[in-house]
Structure formats: structure tokens, C-alpha cells
Design a protein around this motif. Sequence first.
Motif, PDB file in Angstrom:
ATOM      1  N   LEU A  46       0.825  -1.213   0.000  1.00  0.00           N
ATOM      2  CA  LEU A  46       0.000   0.000   0.000  1.00  0.00           C
ATOM      3  C   LEU A  46       0.859   1.263   0.000  1.00  0.00           C
ATOM      4  N   LEU A  53      -3.233   3.458  -5.907  1.00  0.00           N
ATOM      5  CA  LEU A  53      -3.708   2.116  -6.230  1.00  0.00           C
ATOM      6  C   LEU A  53      -5.031   2.170  -7.009  1.00  0.00           C
ATOM      7  N   THR A  54      -5.108   1.341  -8.075  1.00  0.00           N
ATOM      8  CA  THR A  54      -6.360   1.261  -8.831  1.00  0.00           C
ATOM      9  C   THR A  54      -7.031  -0.084  -8.536  1.00  0.00           C
ATOM     10  N   TYR A  55      -8.319  -0.152  -8.916  1.00  0.00           N
ATOM     11  CA  TYR A  55      -9.064  -1.399  -8.714  1.00  0.00           C
ATOM     12  C   TYR A  55      -8.426  -2.548  -9.484  1.00  0.00           C
ATOM     13  N   TRP A  92      -5.392  -3.823  -7.680  1.00  0.00           N
ATOM     14  CA  TRP A  92      -5.818  -4.454  -6.425  1.00  0.00           C
ATOM     15  C   TRP A  92      -6.432  -5.827  -6.687  1.00  0.00           C
ATOM     16  N   SER A  93      -7.313  -5.917  -7.696  1.00  0.00           N
ATOM     17  CA  SER A  93      -7.969  -7.205  -7.966  1.00  0.00           C
ATOM     18  C   SER A  93      -7.003  -8.181  -8.642  1.00  0.00           C
ATOM     19  N   SER A 106     -13.941  -3.612  -1.338  1.00  0.00           N
ATOM     20  CA  SER A 106     -12.917  -3.108  -2.260  1.00  0.00           C
ATOM     21  C   SER A 106     -12.640  -4.089  -3.393  1.00  0.00           C
ATOM     22  N   LEU A 107     -12.947  -5.369  -3.182  1.00  0.00           N
ATOM     23  CA  LEU A 107     -12.688  -6.353  -4.233  1.00  0.00           C
ATOM     24  C   LEU A 107     -13.961  -6.746  -4.987  1.00  0.00           C
ATOM     25  N   SER A 109     -16.214  -4.831  -6.659  1.00  0.00           N
ATOM     26  CA  SER A 109     -16.396  -4.175  -7.959  1.00  0.00           C
ATOM     27  C   SER A 109     -15.628  -2.858  -7.978  1.00  0.00           C
ATOM     28  N   GLN A 110     -15.551  -2.259  -9.157  1.00  0.00           N
ATOM     29  CA  GLN A 110     -14.923  -0.940  -9.289  1.00  0.00           C
ATOM     30  C   GLN A 110     -15.630   0.077  -8.395  1.00  0.00           C
ATOM     31  N   PHE A 134     -14.704  -0.476  -4.791  1.00  0.00           N
ATOM     32  CA  PHE A 134     -13.334   0.006  -4.570  1.00  0.00           C
ATOM     33  C   PHE A 134     -13.319   1.525  -4.425  1.00  0.00           C
ATOM     34  N   ASP A 135     -14.032   2.205  -5.346  1.00  0.00           N
ATOM     35  CA  ASP A 135     -14.090   3.677  -5.299  1.00  0.00           C
ATOM     36  C   ASP A 135     -14.723   4.149  -3.995  1.00  0.00           C
ATOM     37  N   TRP A 193       0.137   8.794   7.888  1.00  0.00           N
ATOM     38  CA  TRP A 193      -0.156   8.123   6.621  1.00  0.00           C
ATOM     39  C   TRP A 193      -1.657   8.224   6.282  1.00  0.00           C
TER      40      TRP A 193
END
Lengths: 115, 130
Positions: A37, A43-45, A48-49, B52-53, B55-56, B59-60, B128
Motif C-alpha cells: 500500500l 492504487l487502482t481497482y 488491487w484485484s 474493495s474487491l 467491484s470498481q 473500490f471507489d 499516513w
Amino acid sequence: MVTQVTSFGRSGLYDWMIQRVSAIVLSLYTIFMVGFLLLNPDLTYDQWSTLHEATWMRVFSLMVLLSIGMHSWIGLWSISTDYIKATGARFFFQSLCGITMFVYIVWGIQVLWGL
Amino acid sequence: MVYKIVNKKRPVNLDILTISMPATAVVSILHRVTGIILFVGLAFLFYIFDLSLASQQGFDQVANTLQTSFLAKFIIWGVVSALMYHFVAGVKHLFMDMGYFEELDSGRKAAIANIAIAAVLVVLAGVWIW
């Protein structure tokens, strides 16, 4: 001689060893995730996926899920046997912990393999 | 047959309110407290991991919430802080398994170092996140 039937490995020595092996798995995953991270602030989807679709990552994450289950059981078992003296209350607390761990593991597997 | 007299297998004087708390004891109890916090906090981590996993859009949503919501930042900071502390205390524990920091003086110094290192990591985690 440990006669507590609720201890994870049925012996203090097993619990001691499992606690340390799982701790090492969990700490490696923590270092990896924090590093990943930090190195990918934007980071983009897709990134990440893609990471979590990789077989090695799924294996690593599954190891972590199982380690979480064992490590938290041994930890919470130690705490509950120290502070909750009444058998009924302790059994209730440990049952709640056990159910929660089971939910976490199933939930995690669903996320990892549902990709 | 001495062992027959000893029928209690675990220590009994564990009323923490009656025990004086030197640095080593504070480190030890915080290891337990942060363990419990992590176990509860896992629900939040699993939730954002799932979302976050998924879908797009999910995640957004996670990325956006973690960048804008004070509450979400505060929760993730709390969980990460607990993790940092638990991690440092765990590493100290592994050193103690290997025979280090077992004397009163070195044990106390290791405990203080543990608190100091964890405090630095907690602050860095806050920087952070914010």
C-alpha cells in the motif's frame, strides 16, 4: 498436564508452537500489505484485484485466514481462562469467539474465491 | 504425592486491579487489549476488504470513504495502531522466547523500547492515514 478441553491443540506446547508459527505468517502478511500500500499510493481497482486473483496471493491470504482463526482462538482462550471464572460465562464467551472466527474464515474465503 | 495437593493448574491471583503495574506489566496487558481490539476490528477490515474487491464501484467507495470520512479514518487508524502495537509486542515476545530481555533490567528496558517503538509507528500510521 493441561486438561482443558477447550485449548486449541489440547496441549500447552502445541498452543505455544501454533501461536508462534501463526504469528510469523501474520507478521509477514502485515509487512507485505503495508509495503504494497505504501509503494502504490495511487492504487487502482485493476491493480488491487489482479493482486488478489493471483494464486500465490490467494494461498498467502488463505494461510493468513487460518492463522487468524488459530492465533485469535489461542489468545482469546488464554484471556478468557484467566479472567472469566464462571464456567457458563466463559463457555458463552468462547462460543461467541468461535462463531465469530468461523464467520471471518468463511467470509474471507468467499471474498478471495468470489473474484 | 505432593502433586495431589496442587489441584489448581493455573495462577489464581489475576485480579489486575490489585496488582501494581510496572512497564513490563503494562506492555503485557496492552498486548492482550490490542489483541481483543484487533479481533473486533477485523470485522471492519473484512468489510472494506470485501467491498474493495467486489467491484470498481465498491473500490471507489472504500477509497473515497477512507479519504474523506473522519470516522472511517479514525477506525482504520485505531485498528492499524492496535496492529502495530501487537506486532512490536509479538516480536519482543519472540526475542524473549530465545532468552533475551529476561532479567529485570533488560526486561524493563525492552518494555519501554516496545512502548516507544509502537508509539512512533502509531504516529506514523496517523500521518499516513491523514
